[in-house]
Scaffold this motif. Sequence first.
Motif, mmCIF file in Angstrom:
data_model
loop_
_atom_site.group_PDB
_atom_site.id
_atom_site.type_symbol
_atom_site.label_atom_id
_atom_site.label_comp_id
_atom_site.label_asym_id
_atom_site.label_seq_id
_atom_site.Cartn_x
_atom_site.Cartn_y
_atom_site.Cartn_z
ATOM 1 N N ILE A 24 83.006 12.474 11.600
ATOM 2 C CA ILE A 24 83.467 13.807 11.212
ATOM 3 C C ILE A 24 82.588 14.842 11.910
ATOM 4 O O ILE A 24 81.364 14.807 11.786
ATOM 5 N N ILE A 25 83.199 15.750 12.657
ATOM 6 C CA ILE A 25 82.474 16.799 13.357
ATOM 7 C C ILE A 25 82.695 18.131 12.627
ATOM 8 O O ILE A 25 83.828 18.492 12.306
ATOM 9 N N CYS A 26 81.610 18.821 12.350
ATOM 10 C CA CYS A 26 81.668 20.168 11.769
ATOM 11 C C CYS A 26 81.201 21.134 12.861
ATOM 12 O O CYS A 26 80.030 21.135 13.246
ATOM 13 N N GLU A 27 82.134 21.915 13.352
ATOM 14 C CA GLU A 27 81.912 22.753 14.528
ATOM 15 C C GLU A 27 82.089 24.219 14.154
ATOM 16 O O GLU A 27 82.947 24.571 13.330
ATOM 17 N N LEU A 28 81.254 25.070 14.744
ATOM 18 C CA LEU A 28 81.375 26.513 14.521
ATOM 19 C C LEU A 28 82.701 26.989 15.091
ATOM 20 O O LEU A 28 83.043 26.706 16.240
ATOM 21 N N ASN A 29 83.451 27.703 14.274
ATOM 22 C CA ASN A 29 84.778 28.160 14.669
ATOM 23 C C ASN A 29 84.692 29.596 15.172
ATOM 24 O O ASN A 29 84.406 30.519 14.402
ATOM 25 N N VAL A 30 84.900 29.768 16.467
ATOM 26 C CA VAL A 30 84.791 31.100 17.059
ATOM 27 C C VAL A 30 86.109 31.462 17.728
ATOM 28 O O VAL A 30 86.892 30.593 18.101
ATOM 29 N N ASN A 31 86.323 32.766 17.868
ATOM 30 C CA ASN A 31 87.546 33.225 18.523
ATOM 31 C C ASN A 31 87.337 33.338 20.026
ATOM 32 O O ASN A 31 86.287 32.942 20.554
ATOM 33 N N ALA A 32 88.309 33.885 20.715
ATOM 34 C CA ALA A 32 88.241 33.987 22.178
ATOM 35 C C ALA A 32 87.076 34.847 22.643
ATOM 36 O O ALA A 32 86.582 34.689 23.760
ATOM 37 N N LYS A 33 86.608 35.770 21.801
ATOM 38 C CA LYS A 33 85.490 36.644 22.158
ATOM 39 C C LYS A 33 84.139 36.045 21.793
ATOM 40 O O LYS A 33 83.103 36.675 21.979
ATOM 41 N N GLY A 34 84.155 34.798 21.253
ATOM 42 C CA GLY A 34 82.903 34.169 20.875
ATOM 43 C C GLY A 34 82.398 34.596 19.519
ATOM 44 O O GLY A 34 81.249 34.288 19.154
ATOM 45 N N VAL A 38 82.415 34.596 15.329
ATOM 46 C CA VAL A 38 82.696 33.645 14.260
ATOM 47 C C VAL A 38 83.898 34.110 13.445
ATOM 48 O O VAL A 38 84.005 35.289 13.085
ATOM 49 N N ASP A 39 84.801 33.178 13.183
ATOM 50 C CA ASP A 39 85.952 33.473 12.328
ATOM 51 C C ASP A 39 85.452 33.544 10.884
ATOM 52 O O ASP A 39 85.098 32.527 10.296
ATOM 53 N N LYS A 40 85.422 34.740 10.325
ATOM 54 C CA LYS A 40 84.825 34.919 9.003
ATOM 55 C C LYS A 40 85.649 34.278 7.895
ATOM 56 O O LYS A 40 85.111 33.945 6.837
ATOM 57 N N ASP A 41 86.950 34.105 8.129
ATOM 58 C CA ASP A 41 87.784 33.453 7.118
ATOM 59 C C ASP A 41 87.657 31.930 7.150
ATOM 60 O O ASP A 41 87.850 31.258 6.141
ATOM 61 N N ASN A 42 87.332 31.434 8.309
ATOM 62 C CA ASN A 42 87.225 29.975 8.462
ATOM 63 C C ASN A 42 86.139 29.673 9.487
ATOM 64 O O ASN A 42 86.419 29.320 10.631
ATOM 65 N N PRO A 43 84.871 29.792 9.096
ATOM 66 C CA PRO A 43 83.779 29.701 10.075
ATOM 67 C C PRO A 43 83.487 28.290 10.589
ATOM 68 O O PRO A 43 82.819 28.142 11.613
ATOM 69 N N VAL A 44 83.977 27.262 9.890
ATOM 70 C CA VAL A 44 83.675 25.886 10.299
ATOM 71 C C VAL A 44 84.978 25.130 10.547
ATOM 72 O O VAL A 44 85.881 25.109 9.705
ATOM 73 N N HIS A 45 85.074 24.520 11.730
ATOM 74 C CA HIS A 45 86.225 23.685 12.097
ATOM 75 C C HIS A 45 85.815 22.220 11.926
ATOM 76 O O HIS A 45 84.867 21.748 12.558
ATOM 77 N N VAL A 46 86.532 21.504 11.060
ATOM 78 C CA VAL A 46 86.196 20.113 10.759
ATOM 79 C C VAL A 46 87.290 19.206 11.339
ATOM 80 O O VAL A 46 88.475 19.434 11.098
ATOM 81 N N TYR A 47 86.880 18.164 12.092
ATOM 82 C CA TYR A 47 87.854 17.244 12.677
ATOM 83 C C TYR A 47 87.188 15.888 12.940
ATOM 84 O O TYR A 47 85.964 15.739 12.802
#
Length: 441
Positions: free
Chosen positions: A311-321, A323-332
């Motif tokens: 399981i990887i917990c990755e920082l979720n950022v938008n195209a501008k780099g 952090v997505d404040k609504d969903n800051p962590v992408h898990v996959y």
Amino acid sequence: MQALSFRDRLQQTIYKVINPFVKGLIRMGLTPNAVTTIGLLLNVGVAVIFVFGAERSNRGDLSFVGWSGALVLFAGLFDMLDGQVARLGNMSSRFGALYDSVLDRYSELIMFLGICYYLVSHHYFLSSLFAFIALIGSMMVSYTRARAEGLGVQSKGGLMQRPERVVTIGICAMAAGIAGHYIGGDYKVYVPGISFHIFETISIFTIPITVMAFMTNITAINRLRDAKKALDAQELNEKKEEALSADKNNPLTIVITGLFLLTALFSFGPATTAAAQTQDVSNPSPIKFPVPKGIANQLFYVQRDPNTNTIICELNVNAKGQVDKDNPVHVYWIRYTEDESRKELGYIQRKFAYGIESKALPNDQFELRFVSHKKLPLYLSKDEDDKKYHVYVTVNNKKIQVERIFLRIEGGSFWLPNVKYVEIKGLNTSNNTLITERIKI
């Protein structure tokens, strides 16, 4: 020790008789395939005699039937010789087994071709029909066995296997030819009150073929039934294994397991450092786990027995780099046991097992909690020194920058695995040294 059947004992006795002849063939340089080919040619000779007898003899002349029977038995001898030549001459091969099987089928088809031709030519239409039915049964006996063995089950039983068929046809044909010589081929038996005869000389040959027509098909059907039982049992075992395998990848199963493991992870009591857990150092996982690489925004990862899927917990950022404040962590997932591909969590996994809920805090910080257990918070914040986001957790009064969470499982059941310990590996923020906290469950 299982007692040998009469058929097996008889076969061994015949082998003892013919083995000297077999050794002679080997010394002559004959191969098993050559012996098989000779057997085919002899059966072609059987068909030729039947056809010649149909064209050149009359209905009452059964001499051709008798000579055909003798040649059937002689050709049948080569069916046994090729196998013995292969065994005693140490010349067995897979192709040889296939070659023998294929030529045996040709031999039998050619033999029955001659029989049917003879019976039709002399107007034994009903007998020729039964001969054709016997041919069908003979082929199905062999085919059922071959197909069953191709599916991984044995199907050898029955009364009318190839040796029995060869012996029956050979002996009865010879008997008909001999009887025709002594009592005449036109000999008939009548019963008062019945307008047609119930027996004639050639019945010595045709009645056994009629019996064979029934017995071969009964044998094929019985083999089919036996194969069905074996295949049903095989499929049942496979379905049990598949169900267990599918269960392990079923979203609901993953959720339950995830809930249990994560509850175990975050419901520990007093923790001790790895240095203090010397008795557990000798209990590492037997699996060599990979270290995820090339993930630019990786925060931490979770691994556990019994496989290397991670399981990887990755920082979720938008195209501008940012952090997505609504969903800051992408898990996959990274599926190391398959093709090392990335795979998103399923809906149920995301909502009830491995998904992470977040809450924004002042100064671009976030509080993180696994959806399966919300009692222990983790915190996502930017480090002042490297200006990167990291996840922190406090264990045993130590603040750790989390890199890896590992659950050591040893035995137990799939639903209730025996979790020996949980390791949290990362950086001790008080002195910037690597630390591994091992928590006994």
